[in-house]
Design a protein around this motif. Structure first.
Motif, PDB file in Angstrom:
ATOM      1  N   HIS A  95      44.296  36.478  44.406  1.00  0.00           N
ATOM      2  CA  HIS A  95      45.179  35.439  43.630  1.00  0.00           C
ATOM      3  C   HIS A  95      46.585  35.425  44.246  1.00  0.00           C
ATOM      4  CE1 HIS A  95      46.802  33.520  40.085  1.00  0.00           C
ATOM      5  NE2 HIS A  95      45.733  32.792  39.876  1.00  0.00           N
ATOM      6  N   GLU A  96      47.200  34.181  43.948  1.00  0.00           N
ATOM      7  CA  GLU A  96      48.336  33.738  44.412  1.00  0.00           C
ATOM      8  C   GLU A  96      49.507  34.721  43.688  1.00  0.00           C
ATOM      9  OE1 GLU A  96      48.789  29.759  44.271  1.00  0.00           O
ATOM     10  OE2 GLU A  96      47.721  29.383  45.895  1.00  0.00           O
ATOM     11  N   VAL A  97      49.203  34.840  42.587  1.00  0.00           N
ATOM     12  CA  VAL A  97      50.364  35.830  41.534  1.00  0.00           C
ATOM     13  C   VAL A  97      49.791  36.793  40.818  1.00  0.00           C
ATOM     14  CG1 VAL A  97      51.986  33.800  41.337  1.00  0.00           C
ATOM     15  CG2 VAL A  97      49.999  34.112  39.763  1.00  0.00           C
ATOM     16  N   LEU A  98      48.524  36.866  40.424  1.00  0.00           N
ATOM     17  CA  LEU A  98      47.875  37.855  39.705  1.00  0.00           C
ATOM     18  C   LEU A  98      47.272  39.041  40.414  1.00  0.00           C
ATOM     19  CD1 LEU A  98      45.777  35.385  37.098  1.00  0.00           C
ATOM     20  CD2 LEU A  98      48.108  36.701  36.709  1.00  0.00           C
ATOM     21  N   PHE A 116      37.239  30.759  38.897  1.00  0.00           N
ATOM     22  CA  PHE A 116      38.433  29.977  39.184  1.00  0.00           C
ATOM     23  C   PHE A 116      38.074  28.494  39.556  1.00  0.00           C
ATOM     24  CE2 PHE A 116      40.555  34.221  38.869  1.00  0.00           C
ATOM     25  CZ  PHE A 116      41.465  33.811  38.534  1.00  0.00           C
ATOM     26  N   ALA A 135      42.466  37.288  34.016  1.00  0.00           N
ATOM     27  CA  ALA A 135      43.533  36.400  34.606  1.00  0.00           C
ATOM     28  C   ALA A 135      44.761  36.218  33.382  1.00  0.00           C
ATOM     29  CB  ALA A 135      42.922  35.169  34.794  1.00  0.00           C
ATOM     30  N   ARG A 190      37.962  35.698  33.630  1.00  0.00           N
ATOM     31  CA  ARG A 190      39.015  34.577  33.063  1.00  0.00           C
ATOM     32  C   ARG A 190      39.848  35.384  32.239  1.00  0.00           C
ATOM     33  NH1 ARG A 190      33.981  30.685  32.812  1.00  0.00           N
ATOM     34  NH2 ARG A 190      34.207  29.795  34.841  1.00  0.00           N
ATOM     35  N   ARG A 250      40.984  27.621  42.196  1.00  0.00           N
ATOM     36  CA  ARG A 250      42.260  27.341  41.722  1.00  0.00           C
ATOM     37  C   ARG A 250      43.205  28.655  41.858  1.00  0.00           C
ATOM     38  NH1 ARG A 250      39.013  24.226  38.841  1.00  0.00           N
ATOM     39  NH2 ARG A 250      39.366  25.875  37.007  1.00  0.00           N
ATOM     40  N   GLY A 251      44.268  28.570  42.353  1.00  0.00           N
ATOM     41  CA  GLY A 251      45.234  29.922  42.127  1.00  0.00           C
ATOM     42  C   GLY A 251      44.793  30.864  43.136  1.00  0.00           C
ATOM     43  N   LEU A 252      43.722  30.738  43.885  1.00  0.00           N
ATOM     44  CA  LEU A 252      43.230  32.054  44.871  1.00  0.00           C
ATOM     45  C   LEU A 252      43.472  31.405  46.421  1.00  0.00           C
ATOM     46  CD1 LEU A 252      39.847  32.478  43.611  1.00  0.00           C
ATOM     47  CD2 LEU A 252      41.905  33.967  43.210  1.00  0.00           C
ATOM     48  N   ARG A 253      43.783  32.394  47.227  1.00  0.00           N
ATOM     49  CA  ARG A 253      43.756  31.869  48.621  1.00  0.00           C
ATOM     50  C   ARG A 253      42.888  32.909  49.443  1.00  0.00           C
ATOM     51  NH1 ARG A 253      48.187  34.303  51.900  1.00  0.00           N
ATOM     52  NH2 ARG A 253      48.963  36.445  51.167  1.00  0.00           N
ATOM     53  N   ASN A 275      35.800  33.994  42.697  1.00  0.00           N
ATOM     54  CA  ASN A 275      35.983  32.510  43.270  1.00  0.00           C
ATOM     55  C   ASN A 275      35.455  31.583  42.129  1.00  0.00           C
ATOM     56  OD1 ASN A 275      37.010  30.862  45.342  1.00  0.00           O
ATOM     57  ND2 ASN A 275      34.787  30.193  45.566  1.00  0.00           N
TER      58      ASN A 275
END
Length: 248
Positions: free
Chosen positions: A209-212, A131, A111, A108, A191-194, A128
């Motif tokens: 992570h989508e952006v990190l 998040f 992030a 965390r 959340r925020g992961l794919r 996982n």
């Protein structure tokens, strides 16, 4: 590419530094973690090995405050209360709740700070859960680990399909052969992961992570029989992400 003024620091985080109740498992796990530290050092990292259970949350956060990147390694199941589940599931073993709490806090903070982070096996699951995601507590299908042989033979080789748009596919290719040894997998993605990687039976094998700069792989690139260069390419990816932060 401009070089930083100092070696990049990689914090390699293990669950615990001693398992007197499970010496064979500890020795095998430690061999893979030692390889990670040694390979990172050979690649130019200033690599430090830290034990989450022994340090606890506050000391682990303090020890990694200046790390340029973090790798969270494999180990025991995460205690189910951390992802809203109950104990008593098939295959449940010893839990290290202090390590769980410390590693979740570390993810965390990474992030919030944008620190590049790689999670391997349990480390992938820690990401996982950190998040807000959940885990499938026991995989019924075969093909993820061998349970009736000594621990050094527990890993299974199988293919993983990576999303062609993922950073992992850019580093490793869309089709990879991996070494796995686990009985739990990511269920609901945080959340925020794919999800960006899947085993042939459809289970999630990789997340990003989508952006990190945060990535998790369910398999063991540091295993003795892992595909040549797989760990090095993942560490190179961490280096590239860390350099962006240092030179920003």
């Amino acid at each position: 590419m401009t070089e930083p003024h100092r070696p990049l620091t990689l914090a390699v985080v293990e669950v615990t530094n001693a398992r007197p109740h499970a010496r064979s498992y500890d020795a095998y796990t430690r061999g893979m973690i030692t390889r990670t530290v040694n390979d990172a050092t050979a690649l130019g990292w200033d690599a430090m090995l830290l034990s989450a259970e022994q340090l606890g949350t506050a000391a682990l956060l303090d020890a990694t405050e200046r790390a340029d990147a973090i790798a969270i390694m494999g180990g025991e199941d995460i205690a189910p209360e951390f992802y809203g589940a109950s104990g008593g599931y098939e295959g449940e073993g010893r839990h290290y709740r202090g390590a769980d709490a410390a590693e979740l806090a570390l993810v965390r903070r990474a992030a919030l700070s944008g620190t590049p982070l790689l999670g391997i096996c349990r480390g992938h699951q820690i990401i996982n859960v950190a998040f807000g995601g959940t885990l499938l507590q026991h995989v019924q299908e075969s093909g993820h680990r061998i349970t009736d042989l000594p621990v050094e033979y527990a890993l299974v080789e199988h293919p993983v399909q990576l999303d062609r748009s993922s950073t992992l596919a850019l580093r490793l290719g869309e089709h990879v052969t991996v070494q796995s040894g686990h009985h739990q997998v990511v269920d609901r993605v945080g959340r925020g992961l794919r999800a960006v990687g899947w085993s042939p039976d459809g289970h999630i094998e990789a997340i990003e992570h989508e952006v990190l700069p945060i990535t998790g792989v369910q398999w063991h690139p540091e295993a003795p029989l892992a595909a040549e260069g797989q760990l090095e390419r993942l560490l190179d990816g961490l280096e590239r992400e860390a350099l962006r932060g240092v030179l920003a």
